[in-house]
Design a protein around this motif. Structure first.
Motif, PDB file in Angstrom:
ATOM      1  N   PRO B 158       0.818  -1.233   0.000  1.00 35.37           N
ATOM      2  CA  PRO B 158       0.000   0.000   0.000  1.00 35.37           C
ATOM      3  C   PRO B 158       0.845   1.273   0.000  1.00 35.37           C
ATOM      4  CG  PRO B 158      -0.875  -1.597   1.555  1.00 35.37           C
ATOM      5  CD  PRO B 158       0.466  -2.117   1.129  1.00 35.37           C
ATOM      6  N   ALA B 159       1.925   1.287   0.769  1.00 41.14           N
ATOM      7  CA  ALA B 159       2.792   2.478   0.805  1.00 41.14           C
ATOM      8  C   ALA B 159       3.456   2.705  -0.543  1.00 41.14           C
ATOM      9  CB  ALA B 159       3.844   2.326   1.901  1.00 41.14           C
ATOM     10  N   VAL B 160       3.887   1.620  -1.181  1.00 42.77           N
ATOM     11  CA  VAL B 160       4.526   1.761  -2.503  1.00 42.77           C
ATOM     12  C   VAL B 160       3.512   2.247  -3.538  1.00 42.77           C
ATOM     13  CG1 VAL B 160       5.580   0.458  -4.404  1.00 42.77           C
ATOM     14  CG2 VAL B 160       6.404   0.127  -2.068  1.00 42.77           C
ATOM     15  N   ARG B 161       2.284   1.769  -3.428  1.00 44.55           N
ATOM     16  CA  ARG B 161       1.266   2.241  -4.391  1.00 44.55           C
ATOM     17  C   ARG B 161       1.027   3.739  -4.233  1.00 44.55           C
ATOM     18  NH1 ARG B 161      -2.061  -0.040  -7.874  1.00 44.55           N
ATOM     19  NH2 ARG B 161      -2.239  -2.140  -7.052  1.00 44.55           N
ATOM     20  N   LEU B 162       0.880   4.189  -2.991  1.00 37.73           N
ATOM     21  CA  LEU B 162       0.668   5.619  -2.749  1.00 37.73           C
ATOM     22  C   LEU B 162       1.870   6.432  -3.232  1.00 37.73           C
ATOM     23  CD1 LEU B 162      -0.857   5.690   0.858  1.00 37.73           C
ATOM     24  CD2 LEU B 162      -1.988   6.380  -1.245  1.00 37.73           C
ATOM     25  N   PHE B 163       3.038   5.951  -2.891  1.00 33.21           N
ATOM     26  CA  PHE B 163       4.274   6.666  -3.216  1.00 33.21           C
ATOM     27  C   PHE B 163       4.466   6.805  -4.730  1.00 33.21           C
ATOM     28  CE2 PHE B 163       9.048   6.288  -3.752  1.00 33.21           C
ATOM     29  CZ  PHE B 163       9.344   7.566  -3.303  1.00 33.21           C
ATOM     30  N   THR B 164       4.339   5.706  -5.448  1.00 28.58           N
ATOM     31  CA  THR B 164       4.574   5.748  -6.891  1.00 28.58           C
ATOM     32  C   THR B 164       3.468   6.522  -7.619  1.00 28.58           C
ATOM     33  OG1 THR B 164       3.560   3.553  -7.144  1.00 28.58           O
ATOM     34  CG2 THR B 164       5.964   3.643  -6.963  1.00 28.58           C
ATOM     35  N   ALA B 165       2.239   6.418  -7.101  1.00 24.06           N
ATOM     36  CA  ALA B 165       1.140   7.181  -7.721  1.00 24.06           C
ATOM     37  C   ALA B 165       1.368   8.678  -7.522  1.00 24.06           C
ATOM     38  CB  ALA B 165      -0.202   6.762  -7.126  1.00 24.06           C
ATOM     39  N   ASP B 166       1.868   9.054  -6.353  1.00 26.85           N
ATOM     40  CA  ASP B 166       2.155  10.473  -6.097  1.00 26.85           C
ATOM     41  C   ASP B 166       3.268  10.978  -7.013  1.00 26.85           C
ATOM     42  OD1 ASP B 166       1.678  12.828  -4.173  1.00 26.85           O
ATOM     43  OD2 ASP B 166       3.861  12.606  -4.167  1.00 26.85           O
TER      44      ASP B 166
END
Lengths: 50, 363
Positions: B158-166
């Motif tokens: 979940p953190a990687v998804r948020l990070f890369t989407a940002d």
């Protein structure tokens, strides 16, 4: 600063802990999640070996 | 067309290379049946370790019963075996010249494992149907692209998804581009690439002196690595809890990142100097009729506006450019007495007000 030896020993303890938790799981998805985290730590442990 | 598990294992690494767009794979071509409870492992020596029960047997069954209808549970089991295969292959992907030695050294640094595992798992899930299509598995197991399986690495994904989407949003890039680019890197290049994208998407390249760029990037990288290292705490917990904690941590780290960027941008933003107007008392009575600025001798040009050329006050500078010099004022008898004091220096806003009050700017 943690030495490489200490970090390796701590990583081995974490692997053993995750494996124990995985074995105790009835839900296969929980089991896979824990087992694959343990696999990742095995990869780290190998990287930490001299 | 692939018709056996052996054929699949022969082709699977090249399919991963093709759909990822990576330059090379470090896979040695050797597959080892894993022991000691390992499901899948991309070893640093280039060998791929796969569990018999969870990976190799489902993949055999996939082809032994090729074309037969399967239950959803069977299709999900195949997908889970295939996604593990793709995940492990993504660990081997890299740019030209990448070495496993350098990747292995970088993997030990704080935050490397969380980013690499999160990227590999998320990317493998997002591209699993492309992989299945590339390998022609839909024909062998009809319906396999219709079922879904859940990612592992709940502490990281979940953190990687948020990070890369940002990072995609900040760069104005298509959704998934950052994840795709990071997946082509080994641990050696992943954080470097992420931080380069963050830096280049900010105003810092235009504000900070070039010699400050490495230090700023290093500070950003260290803060992000520390945040990602913190995700490891959630690994032993149940998936639901780990997922929610990872999501919350991802949100926090993005807030901190944006604050850090804003602070850095402010630090390097030039402080606009106050606009100054030097008012000199008129030396002579005004000549009759309007005269142009160019004909007024320098000594009788009392109002001089100085403003940094590119400052936010330039609009005010332009607004004041048309201020008529006092030399064109009406006869002195209709004006307040000229100040006996030396030329004053006043802030711009007051100056504009004064100009209006004295009637010099309204003609």
């Amino acid at each position: 600063m943690e030495s490489t030896e200490d970090r390796y020993a701590r990583t081995q303890l974490l692997i053993a802990d995750l494996r124990r938790r995985a074995e105790a799981c009835e839900d296969p998805r929980e089991q896979a999640n824990l087992s694959r985290s343990a696999d990742s730590l095995v990869r780290l442990a190998v990287a930490l070996q001299p | 067309m692939i018709t056996s598990r052996e054929g699949l294992l022969e082709q699977h690494a090249w399919a991963a290379l093709r759909i990822s767009g990576a330059d090379q794979t470090a896979w040695s071509g050797e597959i080892v049946e894993a022991g000691e409870g390992i499901l899948g492992l991309a070893h640093w020596d280039g060998t791929l370790h796969l569990d018999r029960a969870c990976i190799l047997e489902p993949l055999r069954d996939l082809y032994d019963r090729g074309g037969e209808p399967r239950t959803d549970a069977e299709l999900i089991r195949y997908r889970e075996a295939l996604v593990t295969l793709l995940h492990e292959q993504s660990h081997f992907l890299g740019p030209v010249g990448a070495s496993q030695e350098a990747a292995r050294a970088a993997f030990k640094l704080p935050g490397s494992r969380a980013l690499e595992e999160g990227v590999a798992e998320l990317w493998a899930h997002d591209h699993l149907n492309d992989y299945i299509h590339e390998l022609g598995i839909e024909k062998v197991a009809p319906g396999i692209t219709e079922v879904r399986s859940e990612p592992s690495y709940a502490a990281f994904v979940p953190a990687v998804r948020l990070f890369t989407a940002d990072l995609d949003r900040q760069a104005g890039a298509p959704a998934g581009e950052t994840l795709h680019l990071l997946n082509r890197q080994t641990a050696e290049g992943q954080w470097h690439q992420a931080v380069a994208r963050i830096y280049d998407s900010s105003r810092l390249p235009h504000l900070a002196p070039p010699d400050q760029s490495p230090a700023i990037r290093l500070q950003l990288e260290q803060a992000l690595r520390s945040s990602f290292r913190g995700l490891e705490l959630y690994e032993p917990f149940p998936r639901g809890f780990a997922t929610s904690r990872s999501h919350a941590a991802g949100t926090r780290l993005l807030t901190s990142l944006h604050q850090e960027l804003t602070t850095a941008e402010c630090r390097y933003t030039p402080t606009p100097r106050p606009t100054r107007i030097n008012l000199n008392p008129p030396a002579l009575p005004a000549p009759p009729g309007p005269i142009s600025q160019a004909t007024v001798p320098p000594a009788s040009r009392p109002a001089q506006v100085s403003t940094p050329a590119d400052s936010p006050h330039s609009a005010l500078h332009h607004a004041l450019a048309g201020v008529t010099p006092p030399a064109t004022r009406p006869p002195a008898a209709r004006l307040p007495a000229a100040p006996a004091t030396p030329p004053r220096t006043i802030p711009s806003a007051t100056a504009a007000g004064t100009a209006r009050e004295t009637g010099t700017g309204s003609r």
